[in-house]
Design a protein around this motif. Structure first.
Motif, PDB file in Angstrom:
ATOM      1  N   PRO A 115      48.147  36.974  49.418  1.00 35.56           N
ATOM      2  CA  PRO A 115      48.330  38.164  48.590  1.00 35.56           C
ATOM      3  C   PRO A 115      48.924  39.313  49.411  1.00 35.56           C
ATOM      4  O   PRO A 115      48.625  39.490  50.586  1.00 35.56           O
ATOM      5  CB  PRO A 115      46.916  38.487  48.112  1.00 35.56           C
ATOM      6  N   VAL A 116      49.789  40.102  48.735  1.00 34.16           N
ATOM      7  CA  VAL A 116      50.399  41.272  49.387  1.00 34.16           C
ATOM      8  C   VAL A 116      50.139  42.557  48.617  1.00 34.16           C
ATOM      9  O   VAL A 116      50.200  43.643  49.193  1.00 34.16           O
ATOM     10  CB  VAL A 116      51.917  41.065  49.560  1.00 34.16           C
ATOM     11  N   PHE A 117      49.855  42.472  47.295  1.00 32.96           N
ATOM     12  CA  PHE A 117      49.527  43.647  46.485  1.00 32.96           C
ATOM     13  C   PHE A 117      48.362  43.286  45.580  1.00 32.96           C
ATOM     14  O   PHE A 117      48.287  42.164  45.056  1.00 32.96           O
ATOM     15  CB  PHE A 117      50.727  44.103  45.629  1.00 32.96           C
ATOM     16  N   LEU A 118      47.457  44.256  45.382  1.00 34.77           N
ATOM     17  CA  LEU A 118      46.272  44.055  44.554  1.00 34.77           C
ATOM     18  C   LEU A 118      46.142  45.172  43.535  1.00 34.77           C
ATOM     19  O   LEU A 118      46.449  46.338  43.836  1.00 34.77           O
ATOM     20  CB  LEU A 118      45.001  43.995  45.408  1.00 34.77           C
ATOM     21  N   GLU A 119      45.654  44.820  42.337  1.00 33.63           N
ATOM     22  CA  GLU A 119      45.317  45.781  41.295  1.00 33.63           C
ATOM     23  C   GLU A 119      44.083  45.265  40.575  1.00 33.63           C
ATOM     24  O   GLU A 119      44.032  44.101  40.179  1.00 33.63           O
ATOM     25  CB  GLU A 119      46.472  45.959  40.301  1.00 33.63           C
ATOM     26  N   VAL A 120      43.077  46.133  40.427  1.00 31.46           N
ATOM     27  CA  VAL A 120      41.826  45.737  39.795  1.00 31.46           C
ATOM     28  C   VAL A 120      41.505  46.700  38.660  1.00 31.46           C
ATOM     29  O   VAL A 120      41.984  47.846  38.628  1.00 31.46           O
ATOM     30  CB  VAL A 120      40.662  45.719  40.809  1.00 31.46           C
ATOM     31  N   SER A 121      40.687  46.229  37.714  1.00 34.45           N
ATOM     32  CA  SER A 121      40.199  47.052  36.607  1.00 34.45           C
ATOM     33  C   SER A 121      38.820  46.559  36.217  1.00 34.45           C
ATOM     34  O   SER A 121      38.518  45.369  36.309  1.00 34.45           O
ATOM     35  CB  SER A 121      41.158  46.972  35.409  1.00 34.45           C
ATOM     36  N   GLY A 122      37.962  47.488  35.769  1.00 34.72           N
ATOM     37  CA  GLY A 122      36.606  47.139  35.365  1.00 34.72           C
ATOM     38  C   GLY A 122      35.592  47.430  36.456  1.00 34.72           C
ATOM     39  O   GLY A 122      35.873  48.139  37.436  1.00 34.72           O
ATOM     40  N   GLN A 123      34.365  46.872  36.295  1.00 33.32           N
ATOM     41  CA  GLN A 123      33.280  47.026  37.263  1.00 33.32           C
ATOM     42  C   GLN A 123      32.806  45.646  37.712  1.00 33.32           C
ATOM     43  O   GLN A 123      32.820  44.688  36.937  1.00 33.32           O
ATOM     44  CB  GLN A 123      32.092  47.800  36.651  1.00 33.32           C
ATOM     45  N   PHE A 128      35.311  42.471  35.396  1.00 32.96           N
ATOM     46  CA  PHE A 128      36.480  43.008  36.084  1.00 32.96           C
ATOM     47  C   PHE A 128      37.609  41.988  36.007  1.00 32.96           C
ATOM     48  O   PHE A 128      37.394  40.797  35.765  1.00 32.96           O
ATOM     49  CB  PHE A 128      36.157  43.345  37.552  1.00 32.96           C
ATOM     50  N   ARG A 129      38.813  42.507  36.204  1.00 33.83           N
ATOM     51  CA  ARG A 129      40.015  41.686  36.191  1.00 33.83           C
ATOM     52  C   ARG A 129      40.847  42.072  37.404  1.00 33.83           C
ATOM     53  O   ARG A 129      41.037  43.260  37.678  1.00 33.83           O
ATOM     54  CB  ARG A 129      40.813  41.905  34.912  1.00 33.83           C
ATOM     55  N   LEU A 130      41.347  41.071  38.095  1.00 37.92           N
ATOM     56  CA  LEU A 130      42.041  41.300  39.357  1.00 37.92           C
ATOM     57  C   LEU A 130      43.409  40.640  39.300  1.00 37.92           C
ATOM     58  O   LEU A 130      43.534  39.478  38.914  1.00 37.92           O
ATOM     59  CB  LEU A 130      41.216  40.736  40.516  1.00 37.92           C
ATOM     60  N   ALA A 131      44.451  41.414  39.671  1.00 40.44           N
ATOM     61  CA  ALA A 131      45.824  40.907  39.719  1.00 40.44           C
ATOM     62  C   ALA A 131      46.309  40.959  41.160  1.00 40.44           C
ATOM     63  O   ALA A 131      46.200  41.994  41.820  1.00 40.44           O
ATOM     64  CB  ALA A 131      46.754  41.730  38.825  1.00 40.44           C
ATOM     65  N   ALA A 132      46.848  39.835  41.641  1.00 40.38           N
ATOM     66  CA  ALA A 132      47.300  39.726  43.025  1.00 40.38           C
ATOM     67  C   ALA A 132      48.734  39.222  43.042  1.00 40.38           C
ATOM     68  O   ALA A 132      49.019  38.136  42.525  1.00 40.38           O
ATOM     69  CB  ALA A 132      46.402  38.790  43.822  1.00 40.38           C
ATOM     70  N   ALA A 133      49.632  40.020  43.631  1.00 43.15           N
ATOM     71  CA  ALA A 133      51.019  39.599  43.837  1.00 43.15           C
ATOM     72  C   ALA A 133      51.115  38.942  45.206  1.00 43.15           C
ATOM     73  O   ALA A 133      50.719  39.527  46.216  1.00 43.15           O
ATOM     74  CB  ALA A 133      51.965  40.795  43.745  1.00 43.15           C
ATOM     75  N   CYS A 134      51.649  37.724  45.237  1.00 42.20           N
ATOM     76  CA  CYS A 134      51.632  36.925  46.463  1.00 42.20           C
ATOM     77  C   CYS A 134      53.037  36.731  47.022  1.00 42.20           C
ATOM     78  O   CYS A 134      54.042  37.094  46.397  1.00 42.20           O
ATOM     79  CB  CYS A 134      50.981  35.566  46.192  1.00 42.20           C
TER      80      CYS A 134
END
Length: 498
Positions: A115-123, A128-134
């Motif tokens: 992974p090189v970029f991360l974005e999270v939402s929720g608790q 929670f939901r996590l997005a990872a650009a690789c």
């Protein structure tokens, strides 16, 4: 070396030996990540391996990794000052969620790439939901209690930034474009940039509830987008390499930028500032994003579809046959018009002329007006003669032969004459105009120099009491073409323009 193997795990030593001497088969050793010490050991020469093992035999083997990206995730509350957990992306293709107090690993997730970029939402404690650009050019979506990615977004180029705006993931790519995706991987929109994207970040104005994307470009611009609408453009003296928007001192809305030349730029947003979307990028209309209310398939539609599938070849052959017949009839009509000199346009490209005849009057005297036009691009025509061929028993013309003035290209020249009907029995005949138009000039001796353009006027008899004006005919029981009203009888033949 046999006594020194006791300080190493058997699995690690087997992998070392296989890497040194080569595997005997593809399933001889499972894929186990090596530690830094094992990697250094494999790079040594055979004469240096024994000394290296003697030096590190008392140390335990630990597999250390490198952090590639990090972000924060709220623990159990969504407040601004609530406790957050640290989310780490590592070089060994893992995502780690750390406890904020004991710094222990609360969750571990695996990815197909680094992974090189991360974005999270929720608790973390709720959902929670996590997005990872690789690095492999894909974006993976993970949810709570999932060890593997749930959704995958495949990009056409490598990502250079990842920002979450409400429920939309905005991705910047190396193709100088911004893309908007949903969390399930559906592409929403694309905006092209004027230069390469260097950095991206989120602009959030809490007082107005605005969230936008900031993109630093290689041409020294910082563009702010709300979805695909351009809100503002900030021009800097150097290319911006990093962006951060938030509270700085007593100001809530401050933008801090660092440039490629080690510069620092701080801009404070006015408290009365309002972003306007009027200067947005031109894109598809909003109606394109609306779903069409497609009607349900009826039984007739299904039957017709099956019929077209079964008899598609026969239907195509029938269509081609009708098309060829239509072309043949059109060609025959055109040839017939050329042979009978009924064409109002010259058939030779040497003298481009167009003829239009109009009959006016109640009778027995009619007014015949010829509109002659030069259709060439820039060459005028000089020395034309017009003659009328008619039955001298039925009609009388004061001038049946006269000279045409200079014809300037593009202009219509009216030539007027009068026709008198000599017969009182209601007999009518045709009058031929042209016969042909003879060109008088230096090269008029050859037969090919004649402008072969003719027209035929059918004059009514005086007993018809007809009124002919241009292309319109008025007579009891007939139609008025100019007004568009239809009756039973067709218009008179001499009412049509030639």
């Amino acid at each position: 070396l046999s006594p020194r193997r006791e300080s190493h795990s058997p699995q690690a030593l087997v992998c070392m030996c296989i890497r040194i001497f080569g595997p005997t088969s593809s399933s001889a050793c499972p894929k186990v990540p090596l530690s830094v010490q094992s990697l250094r050991f494999l790079q040594l020469e055979l004469s240096e391996m024994e000394a290296f093992v003697s030096q590190h035999k008392s140390k335990s083997i630990k597999r250390q990794t490198v952090i590639t990206t990090m972000t924060t995730l709220k623990k159990n509350l969504a407040d601004e000052d609530a406790v957050s957990c640290l989310v780490l992306g590592t070089e060994n293709k893992e995502l780690l969620v750390l406890d904020p107090e004991a710094f222990t690993i609360l969750a571990k997730m695996s990815l197909p790439s680094v992974p090189v970029f991360l974005e999270v939402s929720g608790q973390f404690d709720v959902e929670f939901r996590l997005a990872a650009a690789c690095r492999n050019g894909n974006i993976y979506i993970l949810r709570r209690d999932s060890r593997r990615p749930k959704y995958c977004i495949e990009l056409s180029a490598q990502p250079v930034g990842l920002v979450r705006v409400h429920k939309v993931l905005v991705v910047g790519s190396t193709q100088e474009s911004l893309h908007g995706f949903t969390h399930k991987g559906k592409k929403l929109w694309t905006v092209q940039m004027p230069a390469a994207i260097l950095t991206m970040n989120l602009l959030e104005q809490r007082s107005r509830g605005l969230q936008a994307v900031m993109a630093g470009l290689a041409n020294g611009e910082v563009r702010i987008y709300h979805d695909k609408a351009l809100l503002n453009v900030i021009r800097t003296p150097d290319a911006v390499t990093s962006l951060c928007f938030g509270r700085y001192g007593r100001e809530d809305n401050t933008l801090i930028m660092t440039t490629r030349g080690a510069g620092l730029i701080i801009k404070i947003l006015k408290r009365t500032a309002v972003f306007v979307e009027a200067g947005g990028e031109a894109g598809p209309p909003p109606a394109q994003a609306m779903k069409l209310s497609v009607p349900r398939k009826t039984r007739l539609y299904v039957d017709q579809t099956l019929r077209e599938r079964e008899a598609g070849t026969a239907m195509h052959r029938t269509f081609q046959t009708d098309l060829y017949l239509l072309r043949l009839r059109a060609a025959r009509a055109y040839v017939q018009a050329l042979e009978s000199s009924l064409n109002p346009v010259s058939v030779t490209a040497r003298e481009p002329l167009k003829l239009h005849a109009v009959v006016q009057g109640l009778g027995p005297t009619f007014k015949l007006t010829l509109h002659l036009q030069n259709t060439s691009a820039a060459r005028p025509i000089l020395g034309l003669l017009v003659c009328f061929l008619y039955n001298e028993v039925l009609y009388a013309l004061p001038r049946a032969f006269f000279k045409v003035p200079l014809l300037v290209p593009g202009l219509s020249y009216p030539l007027e004459t009068f026709v008198e009907s000599l017969n009182d029995k209601g007999i009518s005949d045709i009058i031929k105009v042209g016969g042909p138009l003879v060109v008088h000039g230096e090269d008029s001796e050859s037969e090919g120099d004649k402008a072969q353009i003719r027209g035929i006027c059918s004059l009514p008899s005086p007993s018809d009491r007809a009124l002919v004006t241009g292309a319109s005919v008025t007579r009891p029981g007939l139609c008025l073409q100019g007004a568009g009203r239809k009756r039973d009888l067709p218009p008179l033949p001499w009412a049509l323009p030639l």
